[in-house]
Design a protein around this motif. Structure first.
Motif, PDB file in Angstrom:
ATOM      1  N   ASP A 108      25.414  40.221  24.539  1.00  0.00           N
ATOM      2  CA  ASP A 108      26.001  40.319  23.203  1.00  0.00           C
ATOM      3  C   ASP A 108      24.934  40.584  22.152  1.00  0.00           C
ATOM      4  OD1 ASP A 108      28.465  39.877  24.302  1.00  0.00           O
ATOM      5  OD2 ASP A 108      28.567  37.759  23.732  1.00  0.00           O
ATOM      6  N   PHE A 109      23.778  39.881  22.286  1.00  0.00           N
ATOM      7  CA  PHE A 109      22.685  40.084  21.335  1.00  0.00           C
ATOM      8  C   PHE A 109      22.155  41.508  21.423  1.00  0.00           C
ATOM      9  CE2 PHE A 109      18.027  40.164  20.741  1.00  0.00           C
ATOM     10  CZ  PHE A 109      17.958  39.831  19.394  1.00  0.00           C
ATOM     11  N   ALA A 110      21.974  41.993  22.658  1.00  0.00           N
ATOM     12  CA  ALA A 110      21.419  43.337  22.838  1.00  0.00           C
ATOM     13  C   ALA A 110      22.341  44.415  22.289  1.00  0.00           C
ATOM     14  CB  ALA A 110      21.149  43.595  24.325  1.00  0.00           C
ATOM     15  N   GLU A 111      23.649  44.169  22.311  1.00  0.00           N
ATOM     16  CA  GLU A 111      24.596  45.180  21.860  1.00  0.00           C
ATOM     17  C   GLU A 111      25.022  45.021  20.409  1.00  0.00           C
ATOM     18  OE1 GLU A 111      25.524  47.940  23.489  1.00  0.00           O
ATOM     19  OE2 GLU A 111      23.983  47.280  24.889  1.00  0.00           O
ATOM     20  N   GLN A 112      24.456  44.044  19.722  1.00  0.00           N
ATOM     21  CA  GLN A 112      24.778  43.901  18.303  1.00  0.00           C
ATOM     22  C   GLN A 112      24.298  45.130  17.531  1.00  0.00           C
ATOM     23  OE1 GLN A 112      23.083  40.324  16.774  1.00  0.00           O
ATOM     24  NE2 GLN A 112      24.574  38.972  17.739  1.00  0.00           N
ATOM     25  N   PRO A 113      25.154  45.785  16.770  1.00  0.00           N
ATOM     26  CA  PRO A 113      24.730  46.986  16.052  1.00  0.00           C
ATOM     27  C   PRO A 113      23.971  46.691  14.775  1.00  0.00           C
ATOM     28  CG  PRO A 113      27.036  46.549  15.598  1.00  0.00           C
ATOM     29  CD  PRO A 113      26.594  45.500  16.587  1.00  0.00           C
ATOM     30  N   ASP A 114      24.046  45.445  14.294  1.00  0.00           N
ATOM     31  CA  ASP A 114      23.521  45.162  12.959  1.00  0.00           C
ATOM     32  C   ASP A 114      22.405  44.129  12.947  1.00  0.00           C
ATOM     33  OD1 ASP A 114      25.088  43.092  13.760  1.00  0.00           O
ATOM     34  OD2 ASP A 114      26.148  42.861  11.864  1.00  0.00           O
ATOM     35  N   GLY A 115      21.617  44.050  14.001  1.00  0.00           N
ATOM     36  CA  GLY A 115      20.519  43.092  14.031  1.00  0.00           C
ATOM     37  C   GLY A 115      19.340  43.536  13.188  1.00  0.00           C
ATOM     38  N   ASP A 116      18.396  42.625  12.982  1.00  0.00           N
ATOM     39  CA  ASP A 116      17.156  42.942  12.265  1.00  0.00           C
ATOM     40  C   ASP A 116      16.246  43.781  13.156  1.00  0.00           C
ATOM     41  OD1 ASP A 116      17.981  41.454  10.077  1.00  0.00           O
ATOM     42  OD2 ASP A 116      17.045  39.618  10.806  1.00  0.00           O
ATOM     43  N   VAL A 117      15.634  44.808  12.576  1.00  0.00           N
ATOM     44  CA  VAL A 117      14.689  45.668  13.306  1.00  0.00           C
ATOM     45  C   VAL A 117      13.443  45.831  12.442  1.00  0.00           C
ATOM     46  CG1 VAL A 117      14.276  47.942  14.316  1.00  0.00           C
ATOM     47  CG2 VAL A 117      16.549  46.906  14.468  1.00  0.00           C
ATOM     48  N   SER A 118      12.296  45.409  12.960  1.00  0.00           N
ATOM     49  CA  SER A 118      11.044  45.509  12.208  1.00  0.00           C
ATOM     50  C   SER A 118      10.368  46.849  12.484  1.00  0.00           C
ATOM     51  CB  SER A 118      10.116  44.350  12.571  1.00  0.00           C
ATOM     52  OG  SER A 118       9.883  44.308  13.970  1.00  0.00           O
ATOM     53  N   VAL A 119       9.932  47.500  11.413  1.00  0.00           N
ATOM     54  CA  VAL A 119       9.302  48.818  11.507  1.00  0.00           C
ATOM     55  C   VAL A 119       8.011  48.799  10.693  1.00  0.00           C
ATOM     56  CG1 VAL A 119       9.563  51.303  11.146  1.00  0.00           C
ATOM     57  CG2 VAL A 119      11.581  49.891  11.643  1.00  0.00           C
ATOM     58  N   ALA A 120       6.920  49.208  11.311  1.00  0.00           N
ATOM     59  CA  ALA A 120       5.639  49.334  10.615  1.00  0.00           C
ATOM     60  C   ALA A 120       5.232  50.797  10.586  1.00  0.00           C
ATOM     61  CB  ALA A 120       4.563  48.502  11.311  1.00  0.00           C
ATOM     62  N   ALA A 121       4.528  51.194   9.534  1.00  0.00           N
ATOM     63  CA  ALA A 121       4.064  52.576   9.417  1.00  0.00           C
ATOM     64  C   ALA A 121       2.797  52.626   8.578  1.00  0.00           C
ATOM     65  CB  ALA A 121       5.141  53.457   8.782  1.00  0.00           C
TER      66      ALA A 121
ATOM     67  N   SER B 229      19.807  55.729   5.006  1.00  0.00           N
ATOM     68  CA  SER B 229      20.671  56.038   6.145  1.00  0.00           C
ATOM     69  C   SER B 229      21.231  54.779   6.798  1.00  0.00           C
ATOM     70  CB  SER B 229      19.912  56.870   7.186  1.00  0.00           C
ATOM     71  OG  SER B 229      18.883  56.098   7.802  1.00  0.00           O
ATOM     72  N   LEU B 230      20.553  53.649   6.630  1.00  0.00           N
ATOM     73  CA  LEU B 230      20.987  52.411   7.278  1.00  0.00           C
ATOM     74  C   LEU B 230      21.714  51.474   6.323  1.00  0.00           C
ATOM     75  CD1 LEU B 230      17.840  51.678   9.486  1.00  0.00           C
ATOM     76  CD2 LEU B 230      20.050  52.587  10.226  1.00  0.00           C
ATOM     77  N   ALA B 231      21.982  51.942   5.120  1.00  0.00           N
ATOM     78  CA  ALA B 231      22.691  51.099   4.162  1.00  0.00           C
ATOM     79  C   ALA B 231      24.149  50.934   4.576  1.00  0.00           C
ATOM     80  CB  ALA B 231      22.605  51.723   2.769  1.00  0.00           C
ATOM     81  N   GLY B 232      24.696  49.768   4.298  1.00  0.00           N
ATOM     82  CA  GLY B 232      26.114  49.544   4.575  1.00  0.00           C
ATOM     83  C   GLY B 232      26.348  48.546   5.687  1.00  0.00           C
ATOM     84  N   PRO B 233      27.562  48.041   5.791  1.00  0.00           N
ATOM     85  CA  PRO B 233      27.893  47.032   6.817  1.00  0.00           C
ATOM     86  C   PRO B 233      27.867  47.622   8.224  1.00  0.00           C
ATOM     87  CG  PRO B 233      29.871  47.754   5.655  1.00  0.00           C
ATOM     88  CD  PRO B 233      28.721  48.370   4.935  1.00  0.00           C
ATOM     89  N   GLY B 234      27.563  46.766   9.203  1.00  0.00           N
ATOM     90  CA  GLY B 234      27.570  47.192  10.598  1.00  0.00           C
ATOM     91  C   GLY B 234      26.380  48.026  11.003  1.00  0.00           C
ATOM     92  N   ARG B 235      25.365  48.106  10.151  1.00  0.00           N
ATOM     93  CA  ARG B 235      24.174  48.901  10.456  1.00  0.00           C
ATOM     94  C   ARG B 235      22.991  47.964  10.664  1.00  0.00           C
ATOM     95  NH1 ARG B 235      24.361  53.764  11.961  1.00  0.00           N
ATOM     96  NH2 ARG B 235      22.881  54.746  10.526  1.00  0.00           N
ATOM     97  N   PRO B 236      21.971  48.401  11.402  1.00  0.00           N
ATOM     98  CA  PRO B 236      20.777  47.565  11.550  1.00  0.00           C
ATOM     99  C   PRO B 236      20.133  47.278  10.197  1.00  0.00           C
ATOM    100  CG  PRO B 236      20.755  49.368  13.131  1.00  0.00           C
ATOM    101  CD  PRO B 236      21.882  49.647  12.176  1.00  0.00           C
ATOM    102  N   ARG B 237      19.470  46.135  10.120  1.00  0.00           N
ATOM    103  CA  ARG B 237      18.778  45.734   8.900  1.00  0.00           C
ATOM    104  C   ARG B 237      17.279  45.950   9.091  1.00  0.00           C
ATOM    105  NH1 ARG B 237      22.587  41.897  10.028  1.00  0.00           N
ATOM    106  NH2 ARG B 237      21.023  40.621  11.101  1.00  0.00           N
ATOM    107  N   PRO B 238      16.701  47.018   8.515  1.00  0.00           N
ATOM    108  CA  PRO B 238      15.270  47.270   8.713  1.00  0.00           C
ATOM    109  C   PRO B 238      14.411  46.290   7.916  1.00  0.00           C
ATOM    110  CG  PRO B 238      16.196  48.887   7.215  1.00  0.00           C
ATOM    111  CD  PRO B 238      17.347  48.060   7.701  1.00  0.00           C
ATOM    112  N   ALA B 239      13.367  45.800   8.549  1.00  0.00           N
ATOM    113  CA  ALA B 239      12.347  44.986   7.896  1.00  0.00           C
ATOM    114  C   ALA B 239      11.062  45.804   7.941  1.00  0.00           C
ATOM    115  CB  ALA B 239      12.171  43.654   8.617  1.00  0.00           C
ATOM    116  N   LEU B 240      10.646  46.342   6.801  1.00  0.00           N
ATOM    117  CA  LEU B 240       9.600  47.353   6.745  1.00  0.00           C
ATOM    118  C   LEU B 240       8.248  46.753   6.351  1.00  0.00           C
ATOM    119  CD1 LEU B 240      11.678  50.072   4.839  1.00  0.00           C
ATOM    120  CD2 LEU B 240      11.518  49.682   7.313  1.00  0.00           C
TER     121      LEU B 240
END
Length: 301
Positions: free
Chosen positions: A84-97, A112-123
């Motif tokens: 269930d955790f792996a298939e969650q579409p809206d989890g936190d995702v950390s991105v470094a650049a 592009s990721l704004a809105g409900p049901g989308r991943p939450r980027p942590a930049l």
């Protein structure tokens, strides 16, 4: 004891014989017997006994078999939780650049990721020497890294995908005499003062290549990693610089000209540990990074 051994014990209690358990689990009777012996070594009381030609559970074996049901139930619940955790579409995702990639990619990613049901980027911005990018994958789900076109590949400990193969152009102040030339050679630019990155960063190899082809040492007067600051220094007459064609923000008083005679191109790659993409949210962000790369490159067409 392990899960497999407990399951065998449970099946033996239900089916009543080693051969029946072997048939149910699609293994040989000797494999079942071996696992039962290994389990018995970890238990101080007998778990099985002979009843004629059959092997049956003792009272202790029946108690452990009943406990095995609880173990299997708990493990199944844990697996479902992970799935269930792996298939969650809206989890936190950390991105470094690194800085110029962050400037170009992060705004597109956030939109592009704004809105409900989308991943939450942590930049996060991480401007490090090239050999330190792979280590960042310990702390971030996705890491945008750069290397020169002909540079060494990333280590096999990380998975890498190229987002952009970006040309590096010579940046000149708008009023410079070389602006009139549509294509510059190393000899054209070798006699000029230069602004470049610190040692250990990928662009230094191209600076060294320019010096080698022109057969003269470049006069490096400033060391600046941040391209927005580099552009300001170039505009103010501080020297020439190499700047990425697509990801650096345009400056009204800086002109870019392509460079011939050397490999002047860098890869912008996304690095991650292979297990990170087991999560649907991470895969979604990775796909959005590829869409952003196409949009960034499309600005030049």
């Amino acid at each position: 004891m392990d899960e497999r051994q407990l399951r065998i014990l449970r099946e033996l209690g239900d089916l009543g014989s080693v051969s029946a358990v072997a048939e149910a689990l699609h293994v040989t009777p000797s494999a079942i017997s071996q696992q039962l012996r290994l389990l018995q070594r970890a238990i101080p009381v007998p778990l099985t006994e002979r009843a004629g030609r059959r092997v049956v559970l003792t009272d202790a074996g029946q108690a452990l078999a009943a406990a095995a049901i609880e173990v299997e139930t708990a493990l199944a619940r844990a697996r479902h939780t992970i799935t269930d955790f792996a298939e969650q579409p809206d989890g936190d995702v950390s991105v470094a650049a690194f800085h110029s990639a962050a400037s170009a990619f992060f705004p597109l990613l956030l939109r592009s990721l704004a809105g409900p049901g989308r991943p939450r980027p942590a930049l996060a911005d991480e401007d490090v020497a090239q050999d330190r990018f792979p280590a960042l994958t310990r702390h971030y789900d996705l890491v945008l890294a750069h290397r020169l076109d002909h540079g060494p590949p990333w280590p096999r400990t990380v998975t890498s995908t190229t987002l952009l193969r970006e040309p590096l152009d010579v940046a000149l102040p708008a009023g410079h005499s070389l602006v009139s030339k549509p294509l510059l050679s190393p000899r054209d630019v070798a006699g000029q003062p230069w602004i470049t990155v610190h040692d250990g960063f990928p662009l230094m190899a191209t600076i060294e290549a320019i010096a080698s082809v022109a057969n003269r040492r470049l006069d490096i007067v400033h060391r600046i990693n941040e391209f927005a600051v580099v552009a300001e220094a170039v505009a103010a007459g501080g020297g020439l610089a190499l700047m990425p064609r697509w990801t650096a923000r345009p400056h009204p008083d800086v002109v870019l000209r392509p460079l011939s005679g050397v490999h002047a191109r860098r890869h912008i790659d996304v690095l991650h540990r292979p297990e990170r993409t087991a999560r649907k949210a991470v895969r979604t962000v990775l796909a959005e990074l590829h869409r952003a790369a196409a949009a960034i490159q499309g600005r030049d067409t």
